[in-house]
Design a protein around this motif. Structure first.
Motif, short mmCIF file in Angstrom:
data_model
loop_
_atom_site.label_atom_id
_atom_site.label_comp_id
_atom_site.label_asym_id
_atom_site.label_seq_id
_atom_site.Cartn_x
_atom_site.Cartn_y
_atom_site.Cartn_z
N TRP A 101 0.84 -1.19 0.00
CA TRP A 101 0.00 0.00 0.00
C TRP A 101 0.87 1.25 0.00
N VAL A 102 0.30 2.38 -0.32
CA VAL A 102 0.95 3.66 -0.09
C VAL A 102 0.78 4.00 1.39
N PHE A 103 1.88 4.35 2.05
CA PHE A 103 1.80 4.77 3.45
C PHE A 103 2.19 6.23 3.55
N ASN A 104 1.32 7.04 4.18
CA ASN A 104 1.61 8.48 4.31
C ASN A 104 1.38 8.99 5.73
N GLY A 105 1.80 8.18 6.70
CA GLY A 105 1.72 8.63 8.09
C GLY A 105 0.30 8.79 8.59
N TRP A 106 -0.55 7.74 8.32
CA TRP A 106 -1.92 7.73 8.80
C TRP A 106 -2.70 8.99 8.38
N TRP A 114 7.46 9.57 7.77
CA TRP A 114 7.31 8.30 7.06
C TRP A 114 8.30 8.14 5.89
N GLU A 115 9.39 8.88 5.92
CA GLU A 115 10.38 8.77 4.86
C GLU A 115 10.88 7.33 4.71
N HIS A 116 11.19 6.68 5.83
CA HIS A 116 11.69 5.31 5.79
C HIS A 116 10.53 4.30 5.79
N ASP A 117 9.51 4.57 6.59
CA ASP A 117 8.42 3.61 6.72
C ASP A 117 7.67 3.40 5.41
N ALA A 118 7.65 4.40 4.54
CA ALA A 118 6.97 4.26 3.26
C ALA A 118 7.62 3.20 2.38
N ARG A 119 8.84 2.80 2.70
CA ARG A 119 9.55 1.79 1.90
C ARG A 119 9.57 0.41 2.56
N ILE A 120 9.05 0.31 3.79
CA ILE A 120 9.15 -0.95 4.52
C ILE A 120 8.34 -2.06 3.86
N GLY A 121 7.19 -1.74 3.29
CA GLY A 121 6.39 -2.76 2.63
C GLY A 121 7.18 -3.49 1.55
N SER A 122 7.84 -2.73 0.69
CA SER A 122 8.63 -3.33 -0.39
C SER A 122 9.85 -4.05 0.16
N GLU A 123 10.46 -3.48 1.20
CA GLU A 123 11.65 -4.11 1.78
C GLU A 123 11.31 -5.45 2.44
N VAL A 124 10.20 -5.51 3.15
CA VAL A 124 9.80 -6.75 3.78
C VAL A 124 9.44 -7.80 2.72
N ALA A 125 8.77 -7.38 1.67
CA ALA A 125 8.47 -8.32 0.58
C ALA A 125 9.75 -8.89 -0.02
N ARG A 126 10.75 -8.02 -0.18
CA ARG A 126 12.05 -8.48 -0.71
C ARG A 126 12.69 -9.48 0.23
N LEU A 127 12.70 -9.16 1.51
CA LEU A 127 13.30 -10.07 2.49
C LEU A 127 12.54 -11.39 2.58
N THR A 132 5.59 -8.63 -5.32
CA THR A 132 4.76 -7.55 -4.79
C THR A 132 3.55 -7.31 -5.68
N VAL A 133 2.49 -6.83 -5.06
CA VAL A 133 1.30 -6.36 -5.76
C VAL A 133 1.16 -4.89 -5.40
N PRO A 134 1.77 -3.98 -6.17
CA PRO A 134 1.73 -2.56 -5.80
C PRO A 134 0.31 -2.00 -5.89
N SER A 135 -0.02 -1.14 -4.94
CA SER A 135 -1.33 -0.49 -4.93
C SER A 135 -1.16 1.01 -4.83
N THR A 136 -2.08 1.74 -5.42
CA THR A 136 -2.09 3.20 -5.30
C THR A 136 -2.99 3.65 -4.15
N LEU A 137 -3.62 2.71 -3.45
CA LEU A 137 -4.47 3.05 -2.32
C LEU A 137 -3.61 3.37 -1.11
N VAL A 138 -3.85 4.52 -0.49
CA VAL A 138 -3.23 4.82 0.80
C VAL A 138 -4.00 4.03 1.85
#
Length: 350
Positions: A101-106, A114-127, A132-138
């Protein structure tokens, strides 16, 4: 999206690294670290756990975490993995993927970064080694609950928050949830709890309000004291749920899960909630509050998830910082062969 009670490969968490989560004093920081570690160590008794840790906190994390918890180093802003991490889903062939999902600090909260947290979804998927299934939904993981069969619970104040998804209609959100998590029936709750709707809240996450259980019933936060503003909120939520149906067209059965009897803390009306539990392999990690309702809530959870041990963790330090046990955990479901065993065939459910 599989139901939370289906077989997990592991749990993902994020370690508190700074800001309001660690607080202003060494004792505040110790309380935060201890609370996150207590949940991770409890989960680690039942399934693998990976904790994402900022480099400067690695020593503290390794001191408090049991040997059952692995650590990986990544930059973090905050520690709510349910919200900053991916939502894991399964393909028809049983392969696991991760919705990012897009994350923008609730909803672009002025106290959040959320500079770093916005990338955690992709990083965890990589690990995790999954596509990934990218979404434009926040969106955040705490903003939805599923039954694994196409029913999704959400709130109007999260997915349709103008600071998250301006201009999105219900139909727009439902179409994206169908594409990403396989939603066939979206149940829209009008709002969340009172404190969670104030400045330092999420604007109404469903995961402290209501959740589904293996037999299809919905556990609903039940504030029984008319003095608390959530008494009226819960009555409205109950009416909404009782008028709704699941993806199969069956009316939803609502099971009340009592709110703690404690009504206020130093900051006002509490949003302490036993709904914010985490279901994992063979266990339920439940919020406890040293409250007279702890025992009743644990009994309801034991009946809702038969065959699982209910493990209580003091959730007051978590709620002091804005969330609970569910908010800091995120399940990665096991890969299954087509037609493979689901929760009802798991060894702990016999």
């Amino acid at each position: 999206m599989p139901a939370e009670w289906e077989l997990h490969e592991r749990t993902w968490m994020a370690w508190p690294s700074g800001g309001y989560t660690l607080g202003e004093t060494p004792s505040d920081a110790d309380a935060a670290r201890g609370a996150w570690a207590a949940v991770a160590n409890a989960v680690g008794e039942h399934e693998p756990v990976t904790m994402v840790v900022a480099a400067h906190e690695l020593g503290q994390a390794e001191r408090l975490l049991s040997s059952s918890v692995d650590t990986v180093v990544l930059p973090l802003d905050d520690a709510w993995m349910r919200d900053i991490g991916p939502t894991f889903v399964r393909a028809p062939d049983g392969a696991v993927a991760a919705v990012t999902w897009v994350f923008n600090g609730w909803g672009q909260q002025d106290w959040a970064s959320w500079e770093h947290d916005a990338r955690i979804g992709s990083e965890v998927a990589r690990l995790a080694g999954v596509e990934t299934v990218p979404s434009t939904l926040v969106n955040e993981g705490g903003g939805l609950h599923v039954d694994g069969r196409g029913t999704v619970l959400v709130t109007e104040t999260v997915q349709r928050d103008p600071a998250r998804n301006p201009g999105w209609s219900r139909a727009d959100v439902e179409a994206e949830l169908a594409r990403t998590v396989g939603a066939r029936r979206v149940v829209w709750l009008p709002r969340g709890l009172t404190r969670d709707s104030e400045r330092y809240g999420t604007r109404g996450h469903v995961d402290i309000v209501a959740t589904v259980t293996p037999r299809g019933a919905v556990l609903l936060h039940d504030q029984r004291d008319p003095a608390h503003p959530d008494h009226a909120v819960c009555a409205t939520l109950r009416r909404t749920l009782e008028a709704a149906a699941d993806a199969e067209g069956r009316p939803l059965e609502v099971v009340p899960l009592p709110a703690p009897r404690t009504l206020r803390d130093a900051d006002g009306w509490v949003d302490w909630s036993y709904v914010n539990h985490y279901v994992l392999n063979g266990a339920v990690v439940a919020c406890a509050f040293d409250d007279p309702a702890d025992d009743e809530a644990a009994a309801v959870l034991a009946e809702a998830y038969p065959g699982r041990v209910v493990v209580r963790v003091d959730a007051r330090p978590l709620f002091d910082r804005g969330g609970g046990v569910h908010c800091i955990t995120q399940q990665q479901p096991a890969r299954l062969s087509t037609g493979g065993p689901r929760e009802e065939e798991a060894p702990w459910s016999s």
